[in-house]
Each structure stands twice: as structure tokens, then as C-alpha cells.
Design an enzyme around this catalytic site. Sequence first.
Site: not given
Length: 345
Positions: A271-274, A298
Site C-alpha cells: 500500500g505504500a505506492g497507493d 512521498n
Amino acid sequence: MVEVVTCVGKHTEALLWVDEVAHKEKQKVPDLKQGKYMRRHSLRKRDQCAALVVGHYCHDELIFNGGKIAYSLGGSVSYITNVFGAVGMECKVASKVGPDFLYHSQISHPPEILEDQQTTEFFADFTQGDERVLKAGNICAPIEPLDIPDMQYELGLAVGIAGEVLPETLQHMVSVSRYVVVDIQALIRTIDPETGLVGLRNIKDTPYYDMLEDISFLKAARNEALYIDIEKVRKKTCVIVTEGKNGSRIYSADREFRVPAFPAIEVDPTGAGDSFLAGFSAGLYQGLPVEQAVLMGNYFGGLAVSQVGIPNFTHTQLQAMEEDRASVQIEQIPLEKCDERLSDQ
């Protein structure tokens, strides 16, 4: 009046911007080199919405070292609406699940329930090295153009996880959205019909390649960027590559930026990219310059990796965001260095 800078393909109009003096529905996007921006206030009509998010909710099973297994709500739409809710940004969702969906109480934007389908599910194994091994189980029916709520949107986010955003659906998103932001996984993911193993294919080998000029931003993780020719694609659309602890890079037709990451202790990268994409989109909506919107992305990506599952954002973290962003230096890569790098490839 201060102007907005953005990276777009064929689009030549900005969002619905207004200032204290003039209300203009249509404004040309200035040259990126002008370096001028605009403070944003929304001029909303009844049939308009800030953002459209298209992609499936899913069930995630996460397997960690030591035999620990976690079950959680998944799907890009889950993380994106979570961030939008934290910053007070309204949105509509086009998503489908089966009657077996387990997490209705955890979401603010309900999906369509198909009685003859099962909810999309993924199994993420983090015990096999640096990169997770991802497999798909059940896959819910795709999202059709008619599934899109009938409104006009300032931002359309295509964030499919299992091929559910069809080419015709993406094209419809282009027609109803001022800007379209696409996570490349929605375009290039493959799923082996026998093993369920998730793979990637080159963007040129998909029906989406000829649509790149119609979208505004294409986001790719570092491993996904290997499946696009950045120097060709950046001439069609603005490419943003996320590089984990190394931050992100922005590639437009004639400019390149390196945007640093924020310190984070990684617990679960899911889920970091989302969360990044949501923070970036929220920054755009607020009228930030593209590189500052990426920095905001970021920030949320860094917060997301420190928790398992859908992250909770505290009031203190949100308050600290502006101060933390102000302390970060964004590097613009000079054109001559870009040319040197290209000549060496």
C-alpha cells in the site's frame, strides 16, 4: 494571479481553478519552464466531484518471516480513499466485490456487490527475499464504462489490481476527468491462469500504449519502470517512478526532478505506492507544483510502510507534514546532465 504548472499529454486545460478576483473555467496550462504556480480554490458544480477512483477492493493475506500471517483489507482503492479521507478530499469510487467481502465496516465508499462473483484476493509472500512474491486467487468481474458514476471529475485515478480497468473504461475516464492519473500496475499486470502468480508485461505489448498521450500522469514503482521505455513514454505523458527509500523521480518531456523520501521504519510495504499516489493526487488538487505534489506523495508513502494494512494517520502527523516538506530539498536535473545520461545508455 499565479499560474499552475503541470505535466500533461494532449490536455491543454487546467483544473477548475479560481482566485479571489477572477473565475475562469478554462485556462491554458503554461510552459513548465515558467515556474509559476497557482493557489487552488474549488469552483464546484452539482454534477462535479474532486476525484474518481477506479479499482477493486480485495482481501489480502500477508505472509512474513517467522510464520506470521496477517489478513487485511486490500486494493489500491482502500489506501487511496483512506488518504483522501485524512486530508478531507471528496471522491467517488467504482469498484466491485462479491457477497463474501469482509470489510464493509472499514471503508467509507461502498463497492458494488455482485451476487454471482467472489471478491478479488491476493497472497503476498515476503519470505522469499527482497521482493515479495504475489499470487492472485479469486478475481472479481471487470469495471465497465457504465459502472463509472455519471459526473465530471477534476482527477480520475485508474488503480486496478487485477486487470479490472478495461481499455474502454480508461478511455471513458479520460472523457469525464480533467486529469487522469494512472498506476501502471493497472495496465501491465498479468496473472498466470494456473498458478495465480502475478507478473508484468511491457507497456508496448498492451492495448493501453496508444492511450498514453490521453493520460496526464503515469506512476510506476522501480521494478515496474523496467517495463516501459521512459525516454519514449515521457514524451507522451509525465512519468513518476517511486524508488522506496531513495524517493521518487519525475520525468516530463524536457525536465527531470529527484524528490527525496522521508525517513521511515518499514514494517509492511503493502500500500505504500497507493498511499503515495493518493498524497500526490491530493497535492495536485490543492494546487501544488508537480514536484511538491510528489513530495507530498512521498510523505504519505513513508507513513504507510510503518504499519500493517490500511494505515491510520494521526493529527500530529498531518500537522507535521507542512513543516517536514519545507525542510526537504528537491533536485532538478540539469538538461545537459540528462543528455549525458541518455548518451551513455
